[in-house]
Structure formats: structure tokens, C-alpha cells
Design a protein around this motif. Structure first.
Motif, PDB file in Angstrom:
ATOM      1  N   GLY A   1       0.807  -1.228   0.000  1.00 33.87           N
ATOM      2  CA  GLY A   1       0.000   0.000   0.000  1.00 33.87           C
ATOM      3  C   GLY A   1       0.833   1.268   0.000  1.00 33.87           C
TER       4      GLY A   1
ATOM      5  N   VAL B   1      -8.526   3.813 -10.767  1.00 35.71           N
ATOM      6  CA  VAL B   1      -7.798   4.855 -11.479  1.00 35.71           C
ATOM      7  C   VAL B   1      -6.458   4.297 -11.987  1.00 35.71           C
ATOM      8  CG1 VAL B   1      -6.664   5.827  -9.399  1.00 35.71           C
ATOM      9  CG2 VAL B   1      -7.081   7.278 -11.392  1.00 35.71           C
ATOM     10  N   VAL B   2      -6.139   4.599 -13.242  1.00 35.06           N
ATOM     11  CA  VAL B   2      -4.852   4.195 -13.830  1.00 35.06           C
ATOM     12  C   VAL B   2      -4.314   5.348 -14.686  1.00 35.06           C
ATOM     13  CG1 VAL B   2      -5.519   1.744 -13.927  1.00 35.06           C
ATOM     14  CG2 VAL B   2      -5.843   3.187 -15.943  1.00 35.06           C
TER      15      VAL B   2
ATOM     16  N   ASP C   1       1.950   5.363  -6.086  1.00 37.55           N
ATOM     17  CA  ASP C   1       0.706   6.098  -5.850  1.00 37.55           C
ATOM     18  C   ASP C   1      -0.470   5.209  -6.273  1.00 37.55           C
ATOM     19  OD1 ASP C   1       0.115   6.493  -8.750  1.00 37.55           O
ATOM     20  OD2 ASP C   1       1.953   7.665  -8.686  1.00 37.55           O
ATOM     21  N   PRO C   2      -1.716   5.636  -6.028  1.00 44.28           N
ATOM     22  CA  PRO C   2      -2.848   4.734  -6.294  1.00 44.28           C
ATOM     23  C   PRO C   2      -2.889   4.180  -7.724  1.00 44.28           C
ATOM     24  CG  PRO C   2      -3.596   6.615  -5.015  1.00 44.28           C
ATOM     25  CD  PRO C   2      -2.149   6.890  -5.377  1.00 44.28           C
ATOM     26  N   ALA C   3      -2.592   5.012  -8.707  1.00 47.07           N
ATOM     27  CA  ALA C   3      -2.687   4.540 -10.093  1.00 47.07           C
ATOM     28  C   ALA C   3      -1.597   3.509 -10.390  1.00 47.07           C
ATOM     29  CB  ALA C   3      -2.597   5.725 -11.063  1.00 47.07           C
ATOM     30  N   VAL C   4      -0.413   3.723  -9.847  1.00 45.19           N
ATOM     31  CA  VAL C   4       0.670   2.740 -10.020  1.00 45.19           C
ATOM     32  C   VAL C   4       0.290   1.433  -9.338  1.00 45.19           C
ATOM     33  CG1 VAL C   4       3.043   2.184  -9.317  1.00 45.19           C
ATOM     34  CG2 VAL C   4       2.520   4.429 -10.310  1.00 45.19           C
ATOM     35  N   ARG C   5      -0.306   1.533  -8.149  1.00 45.54           N
ATOM     36  CA  ARG C   5      -0.682   0.315  -7.414  1.00 45.54           C
ATOM     37  C   ARG C   5      -1.800  -0.463  -8.108  1.00 45.54           C
ATOM     38  NH1 ARG C   5       0.303   3.890  -2.991  1.00 45.54           N
ATOM     39  NH2 ARG C   5      -1.885   4.356  -2.596  1.00 45.54           N
ATOM     40  N   ASN C   6      -2.621   0.237  -8.892  1.00 47.84           N
ATOM     41  CA  ASN C   6      -3.701  -0.456  -9.594  1.00 47.84           C
ATOM     42  C   ASN C   6      -3.223  -1.233 -10.816  1.00 47.84           C
ATOM     43  OD1 ASN C   6      -5.817   0.193  -7.901  1.00 47.84           O
ATOM     44  ND2 ASN C   6      -6.241   2.141  -8.942  1.00 47.84           N
ATOM     45  N   ARG C   7      -2.017  -0.968 -11.298  1.00 50.25           N
ATOM     46  CA  ARG C   7      -1.476  -1.697 -12.449  1.00 50.25           C
ATOM     47  C   ARG C   7      -0.268  -2.552 -12.082  1.00 50.25           C
ATOM     48  NH1 ARG C   7      -4.337  -2.911 -16.471  1.00 50.25           N
ATOM     49  NH2 ARG C   7      -2.554  -3.096 -17.866  1.00 50.25           N
TER      50      ARG C   7
ATOM     51  N   ARG D   1       8.952   8.420  -4.675  1.00 50.28           N
ATOM     52  CA  ARG D   1       8.393   7.549  -3.642  1.00 50.28           C
ATOM     53  C   ARG D   1       9.027   6.155  -3.623  1.00 50.28           C
ATOM     54  NH1 ARG D   1       4.952  10.781  -5.639  1.00 50.28           N
ATOM     55  NH2 ARG D   1       4.265   9.323  -7.188  1.00 50.28           N
TER      56      ARG D   1
END
Ligand SMILES: Cc1cc2nc3c(=O)[nH]c(=O)nc-3n(C[C@H](O)[C@H](O)[C@H](O)COP(=O)(O)OP(=O)(O)OC[C@H]3O[C@@H](n4cnc5c(N)ncnc54)[C@H](O)[C@@H]3O)c2cc1C
Ligand code: FES
Ligand code: FES
Lengths: 261, 161
Positions: free
Chosen positions: A92, B56-57, A96-102, A178
Motif C-alpha cells: 500500500g 484509477v490508472v 501512488d494509487p494509479a501505479v498500485r492499480n497496475r 516515492r
């Protein structure tokens, strides 16, 4: 980017077959590979996208082991690895959130960036890297920055983590990217303590064995008093000198022990 | 070349793409949905954020071929059906969450992702969720304020510098 084709297999077997073609390369979350392709630092003839392979996705817990499929995103580990909270927290905190989603664990562990977070968890847990062909112990897997035991075309299908009694990962973030300027993963098992350091060494992720010995006798930050790592072989760049990184290793190891409780 | 088809803002679309066609280029050049911006093209700034199957991506860091069959929402899908501004967009306007506006589509897409998963975030959670979004103008305070307001929370106490 140079030109290439993309294939989207739906099973590991199909992906392994597709990767047999000359200059074919695996594509997982693309969060490292796509920027590399844009810089024309890689010129595959074909990308084999692993993102459509359902069998390598997901987190499961069973008898003291947490198994993370190679295609599992950082976000899915953060949400799903509650049986291993330090691992979930590490996932986690990546990017960042978008990187973590892919981005995926398989891509991170295959890439073995010297500043990446997952290698510290894998080595610090004494985890097992599972591929389409074999199982590789973490101690044999990492072989220097951007270098691993993986053969050409070999795919990481899962990583198996033995769940420790206590663990924590503390990352001193390079504030713009980060990534870890230095990150330390500490895990206490019944048979001893493991300490893995990322971001610091020119050899990539490594175990700090003196700290492991001290902590195995006495799992407290005070047990580390007076211990330090040498600045020789530490990364020196515009973000910090080798001496600074060596200093951070000792400080962050103490903090990780304190955080593990 | 390969044919891809996907749902974008509720409509089924399709087109021919090369292997190395980025999703953002397919959106902007094939579909003429130019609200999704390219700020850095190096995966850092979040101006190109879109929602892919609800997450979000960065559309500059994904190939169009990989979005085949996916359900996408872009900034053009954030307005209300009658064309008026959606709740998050209206809050950005109300609280001056933008100056030049270049980063705004990505900020709004990051915000909708957060509020869907965490409808009443704290200020710290909003700031944490925006780590992948860079704004060169506002200094972020009013963006945070707008997102807090869009979540229906009182924003009186939030610093505005
Ligand atoms: C803005 C930003 C911030 C980031 N911050 C951090 C951070 O704080 N900490 C951190 O650790 N990382 C960070 N990353 C990197 C991120 O975690 C990547 O997702 C990860 O390093 C690569 O995973 P991927 O799935 O995207 O792999 P890809 O980019 O698709 O692939 C990377 C490499 O691995 C190979 N590969 C991929 N999957 C497999 C597999 N299953 N088996 C064998 N080989 C495979 C590919 O061929 C390629 O060589 C950041 C990235 C960005 C863009
Ligand atoms: S344009 Fe995609 S992250 Fe900046
Ligand atoms: S408003 Fe100008 S970059 Fe954010």
C-alpha cells in the motif's frame, strides 16, 4: 517506442509458449517496462501481456503461508494480504494509487530494481519465488541489482511468504519518486530474525546479518546499539551519499524493530 | 494492427491500434476525447488518469490493446447527464481547485476513485490519494478542500494558503 506486437494469452502455458519467440518479453503492469520502452532502452519484437491470466492473480492464506499470485497488483495485495499486515502495508506504500492499480508483484520481483520495496519483503521473509518451471528460495533468487535467478522466458507465477510472528517495513522515501532511498524489512520468526535492506547497496537488496544475529537474541531496538553498516559499496547519487545511506540503514532498522512491536 | 473494442463513458467504441499505441493516444486521437491530458508522459504526474474497470490508472502507462474489453470512464464521463458539472467538478469550481486547469482532469479522476472507495476521507487520506497527481499552479490546498467538500464534509477548518 520501437514497434512491437502485443499478445494477450489467458493461461501461463500459452504465455510461456509465446515467450519462446526471439526477442519476446513479458509485460505485466507496465509501470516499469512502459517507461523503459518509451526511452527506447528495450526493443522487444513482441510483448506478451500477462494481465489477462486469471490463474496468477489473487492472495491466499493457508497454514502460516501467504501466497501472492505473480500477476496480483500492489492494490490487491494492500487490500487482500490481511494475514500478513507488514506485507499489505508495504504494498500500500508503493508509488501512488494509479501505479498500485497496475503494477504487480511479479513485475517488481522480476525487475529487482535496487530501490524497489518488494525485494525487501521477499528476502526479509525468506519467501519462495514460484515460476512456471521451479521454486527458487529468496536467498538464491536475488543476484545483484536488476539481476535475478530467472532464466530467459521464465515467468513468476507466485511468491510464497511464510508469515512471521512480527514484522515491519520502514521506507525512507525519495520524495519525488516515492521509491525507497533506503527501506528496511524486519521479520521475526520462531527460529530467528531476518533483516533485508533495499535502496542502499550497489549489489541490490541484501541481508544485514549482524543485525539479524543481534535481534535473534534480543528483539528490541536497543539490541542494535553500536551496530553499523559500512558505506563501502553503498549507492551514492544526487539524493544521498553512501555514508548517508549507511547511516539510514541503522536508523531505519531500529525504527522497523520498534514498529514491529 | 489489431482491432480493440471497449466501453468508454457508457458507449461501445472500437478502432485499429498498433502494439505500441498508448491508451491515452487512443482516447485522444482515435476517439477525440481530449479532456484526458498528457503532462509528463513518464508516469509521474497523473494528468492522464482515467478509470479502468473502476480503478484509477495512468493512461500514458498502459497500451490500448490491453484495454480491449474494458469499461473506461474519462473526464468527459464525469459531467451530469444534462451536461452540467458533476459534484466533484462543481466543487473544484466552487473552491478554486484549479488555475490553469491542466492537471484538473487527472485530479478529478483521482478524486472520484477515492470517494468511491472511501466516501468520507480525512484530509490526510485525500492528500495521500493525490500522491500521484502533480499540480504546478494551485499549491494543492484548494484541491484538497474541493475534494473534501465534494464528499459532503465541512471544509471550514482546512488551511487555505
Ligand atoms: C510513479 C511510480 C512510482 C513507483 N514507486 C515505487 C515504489 O515506491 N516502490 C516500488 O517498489 N516500486 C515503485 N514503482 C515501480 C512499480 O512497483 C512497478 O509496478 C514494478 O516495479 C514493476 O511491476 P509491473 O507489474 O509494472 O511490471 P512491468 O513493468 O510490466 O515489467 C517489469 C519487468 O519485469 C518483467 N516481468 C513482469 N512480470 C513478470 C513475471 N510475472 N515473470 C517474469 N518477468 C516478469 C518484464 O518483462 C519487465 O522486464 C513505481 C513506479 C512508478 C511509475
Ligand atoms: S501524462 Fe501520464 S502520468 Fe503524466
Ligand atoms: S491548475 Fe495548473 S497544473 Fe494544476
Amino acid at each position: 517506442m520501437y514497434a512491437f506486437d502485443i499478445e494477450r494469452p489467458t493461461t501461463v502455458a500459452e504465455a510461456v509458449a509465446a515467450l519462446k519467440d526471439e526477442d519476446a518479453q513479458a509485460l505485466s503492469g507496465g509501470q516499469t517496462l512502459i517507461p523503459t520502452l518509451k526511452q527506447r532502452l528495450a526493443s522487444p519484437s513482441k510483448l506478451v501481456s500477462l494481465s489477462g491470466i486469471a490463474e496468477t492473480k489473487g492472495v491466499s492464506a493457508d497454514g502460516g503461508t501467504v501466497t501472492v499470485g505473480g500477476g496480483t497488483t500492489h492494490a490487491a495485495v494492500a487490500a487482500g494480504a490481511s494475514a500478513y499486515p507488514a506485507l499489505a502495508a508495504l504494498a500500500g506504500g508503493i508509488g501512488d494509487p494509479a501505479v498500485r492499480n497496475r503494477g504487480t508483484i511479479g513485475g517488481s520481483v522480476a525487475n529487482n530494481d535496487p530501490a524497489a520495496c518488494y525485494p525487501a519483503a521477499v528476502l526479509g521473509s525468506g519467501a519462495t519465488v514460484v515460476t512456471n518451471a521451479r521454486e527458487i528460495a529468496a536467498d538464491d533468487y536475488f543476484q545483484g541489482m536488476f539481476t535475478t535467478a530467472l532464466d530467459e522466458g521464465e515467468i513468476i507465477t507466485a511468491v510464497k511468504f511464510p508469515v512471521p510472528e512480527k514484522a515491519a517495513y520502514i521506507k525512507f522515501e525519495q520524495p519525488a519518486s516515492r521509491f525507497a532511498l533506503v527501506g528496511v524489512f524486519v521479520a521475526k520468526y520462531a527460529d530467528g530474525v531476518r533483516v533485508a535492506v533495499t535502496g542502499a547497496s550497489e549489489e541490490g537488496v541484501f541481508r544485514w546479518t549482524e543485525a539479524e544475529a543481534a535481534l535473534s537474541g534480543n528483539f528490541s531496538a536497543g539490541a542494535l546499539d553500536g551496530l553499523s553498516v559500512s558505506a563501502d559499496g553503498m549507492i551514492s547519487d544526487l539524493h544521498g551519499t553512501g555514508a548517508y545511506r549507511a547511516h539510514l540503514v541503522a536508523v531505519l532498522t531500529k525504527r522497523a524493530v520498534a514498529a514491529a512491536g | 494492427m489489431a482491432n480493440v473494442s471497449m466501453t468508454v463513458n457508457g458507449k461501445t467504441v472500437s478502432g485499429e491500434v498498433k502494439g505500441n499505441t498508448l491508451l491515452v493516444d487512443f482516447l485522444r486521437q482515435n476517439l477525440h476525447l481530449t479532456g484526458t491530458h498528457v503532462g509528463c508522459d513518464t508516469s509521474q504526474c497523473g494528468a492522464c488518469n482515467v478509470s479502468l474497470n473502476g480503478d484509477v490508472v495512468k493512461s500514458c502507462t498502459m497500451f490500448a490493446a490491453e484495454a480491449d474489453g474494458a469499461d473506461l470512464t474519462t473526464i468527459e464521463g464525469m459531467a451530469n447527464e444534462d451536461g452540467s458539472l458533476g459534484v466533484i467538478q462543481a466543487a473544484f469550481q466552487e473552491y478554486h481547485g484549479l488555475q490553469c486547469g491542466f492537471c484538473t482532469p487527472g485530479m478529478v479522476m483521482a478524486a472520484q476513485d477515492l470517494l468511491k472507495k472511501n466516501p468520507k476521507p480525512t484530509e490526510a487520506e485525500v492528500r495521500h490519494h493525490l500522491e500521484g497527481n502533480i499540480c504546478r499552479c494551485t499549491g494543492y490546498h484548494n484541491i484538497v478542500k474541493a475534494i473534501m467538500a465534494a464528499s459532503g464534509q465541512d471544509v471550514g477548518a482546512i488551511a487555505a494558503e
